[in-house]
Design a protein around this motif. Sequence first.
Motif, PDB file in Angstrom:
ATOM      1  N   MET A  98       5.643  22.696  -2.906  1.00 54.06           N
ATOM      2  CA  MET A  98       5.305  21.302  -3.176  1.00 54.06           C
ATOM      3  C   MET A  98       4.806  20.642  -1.905  1.00 54.06           C
ATOM      4  SD  MET A  98       8.405  20.079  -5.686  1.00 54.06           S
ATOM      5  CE  MET A  98       9.624  21.034  -4.805  1.00 54.06           C
ATOM      6  N   PHE A 112       4.073  17.423   0.241  1.00 49.77           N
ATOM      7  CA  PHE A 112       4.477  16.026   0.421  1.00 49.77           C
ATOM      8  C   PHE A 112       3.324  15.299   1.117  1.00 49.77           C
ATOM      9  CE2 PHE A 112       6.388  12.408   2.427  1.00 49.77           C
ATOM     10  CZ  PHE A 112       7.445  12.034   1.612  1.00 49.77           C
ATOM     11  N   GLN A 113       2.757  14.303   0.447  1.00 50.16           N
ATOM     12  CA  GLN A 113       1.572  13.612   0.959  1.00 50.16           C
ATOM     13  C   GLN A 113       1.975  12.580   2.022  1.00 50.16           C
ATOM     14  OE1 GLN A 113      -1.479  14.460   0.277  1.00 50.16           O
ATOM     15  NE2 GLN A 113      -0.891  16.001  -1.258  1.00 50.16           N
ATOM     16  N   ALA A 159       8.124   6.691  -3.613  1.00 49.36           N
ATOM     17  CA  ALA A 159       7.658   7.298  -4.856  1.00 49.36           C
ATOM     18  C   ALA A 159       7.337   8.770  -4.653  1.00 49.36           C
ATOM     19  CB  ALA A 159       6.427   6.552  -5.371  1.00 49.36           C
ATOM     20  N   GLU A 160       6.772   9.088  -3.511  1.00 46.95           N
ATOM     21  CA  GLU A 160       6.439  10.484  -3.208  1.00 46.95           C
ATOM     22  C   GLU A 160       7.710  11.317  -3.104  1.00 46.95           C
ATOM     23  OE1 GLU A 160       3.710  13.669  -2.193  1.00 46.95           O
ATOM     24  OE2 GLU A 160       3.742  11.874  -3.431  1.00 46.95           O
ATOM     25  N   SER A 163      10.587  10.722  -4.574  1.00 43.98           N
ATOM     26  CA  SER A 163      11.185  10.843  -5.907  1.00 43.98           C
ATOM     27  C   SER A 163      10.459  11.899  -6.735  1.00 43.98           C
ATOM     28  CB  SER A 163      11.136   9.488  -6.624  1.00 43.98           C
ATOM     29  OG  SER A 163      11.938   8.537  -5.952  1.00 43.98           O
ATOM     30  N   ARG A 164       9.151  11.958  -6.611  1.00 44.63           N
ATOM     31  CA  ARG A 164       8.372  12.968  -7.326  1.00 44.63           C
ATOM     32  C   ARG A 164       8.790  14.378  -6.920  1.00 44.63           C
ATOM     33  NH1 ARG A 164       4.031  16.228  -6.313  1.00 44.63           N
ATOM     34  NH2 ARG A 164       3.800  15.463  -4.164  1.00 44.63           N
ATOM     35  N   ILE A 165       8.931  14.575  -5.603  1.00 43.24           N
ATOM     36  CA  ILE A 165       9.312  15.888  -5.082  1.00 43.24           C
ATOM     37  C   ILE A 165      10.730  16.243  -5.515  1.00 43.24           C
ATOM     38  CG2 ILE A 165       9.790  17.173  -2.971  1.00 43.24           C
ATOM     39  CD1 ILE A 165       6.846  16.846  -3.316  1.00 43.24           C
ATOM     40  N   ALA A 211      12.622  15.433  -8.125  1.00 43.40           N
ATOM     41  CA  ALA A 211      12.815  15.825  -9.519  1.00 43.40           C
ATOM     42  C   ALA A 211      12.418  17.274  -9.748  1.00 43.40           C
ATOM     43  CB  ALA A 211      12.009  14.890 -10.427  1.00 43.40           C
ATOM     44  N   SER A 212      11.297  17.663  -9.188  1.00 35.40           N
ATOM     45  CA  SER A 212      10.825  19.031  -9.367  1.00 35.40           C
ATOM     46  C   SER A 212      11.688  20.029  -8.603  1.00 35.40           C
ATOM     47  CB  SER A 212       9.369  19.130  -8.898  1.00 35.40           C
ATOM     48  OG  SER A 212       8.857  20.421  -9.107  1.00 35.40           O
TER      49      SER A 212
END
Length: 472
Positions: A327, A329-330, A341-342, A344-346, A348-349
Amino acid sequence: MELSALSHLPGADESRADSLLKEELSDFCRKIVVLDDDPTGIQTVHGIYVYTDWEEQTLLQAFEAQENMFFILTNSRSFSAAETEEVHRLIARRIDAAAKQTGKEYIVISRGDSTLRGHYPLETDTLRGALGGLTGTDFDGEILCPFFLEGGRYTIENVHYVKDGGTLIPAGDTEFAKDKTFGYHNSDLTAYIEEKSGGTVRREDCMAFSLEELRFGDIAALTGKLMSAGHYRHIIVNAADYTDIKIFCTALIRAMKQGKNFIVRSAAALPKILGGVPDQPLLGPSSLFPHPGRTGGLVIVGSHVHKTTSQLEDLMNSHQARTIHFMEFQVDAVFKGGLEAEASRILASAESCLRAGKSVVIYTSRQLLIPEGADKDAILAASVSISDALTSIVSRLTVKPRFILAKGGITSSDVGTKGLSVKKALVMGQIKKGIPVWLTGPESKFPDTPYIIFPGNVGDTHTLREIVEELS
């Protein structure tokens, strides 16, 4: 310079060096306090404790412990200059108070980067002023020793080199010297000291211990040279082998026993030798995992140096990559207000994969687009914000990974102290040369978890892949 040139240096008598050092260490009673500006300074030791705070009770506990050496993780490489100075003054006061309360003498080592980055000479100058004021004496000298064999860092004729394949490159010609926060120009350490001190220390005023002196091994002469130092003389240690450090430390201990006082700025090699830490084999899965586990491992890659990027690419292109969830991370979200937000996206996966027994690699995008006109403090602040966001992923995890590996100095410190809430960790040893492993303490988020601290500038192209393959 070709690496093969090392074979043409004067020979070193390792057995004699070991014997002399062992004799001096037998009645050396000073507590060795190592202030580490990121978590990688333990990359040569084992059976030693690292403390991640410097509260009065913490330092008193460390001075009372039976171990002759301990590390305090300051993580000051992520601090501003003002914060670094403030923290070092506070630590100095508490070190001296703990020493007086326990009746123990001590020596302070400021462990810095073997590629010469960091708050130098601010940290050692601050310690000199603060400790000197508390004890009523000035230090006779500051010792600079960035040699680090495991990472391929050598100092020869006062020039510091970084190994790259079969070549030794002067440190000032490497990417590390172009660091946006801690950059420098000079590879000759006498000129480096003059440069970093702003000219207040002249290169011709530095004292140097050459390889020829050290390998000739006249301990009386070397000790006499140290005894002649005074008024905070800047002292450079040349070294291309651990034997050189052993001979120098033998003379250093003798000089200290005769009343001389020094502050040391070194990479990871000198604390190991001064602390009398013996060699041990590299750690394997049986040492790290005494009990079977079903979850996957977590790898976080924050460092942006070229070596790290090459290592990450090698892992991504490997056969093992098919069993790993990668994954990105931007990092540019830091300038767009989107780091939370970034993260949280990481998260969950990552949780889903770890729970299913699949290892996860979270890596920061390899280029940070810095706004035009940003100064050094702004760049450092952005790096800290990115690291905080990565760290929040660890602190919010509900699945205990089988192991955790963090790549990069600031990243690995924040993951350990903020993400895992480690207060005291045991250094288990190294999984590869220069790559240490903590065993997290009972107070941490995930107790008894192997935490691998992988410096950004250590290893070859395949090292990250080899570790992940071995542990997955």
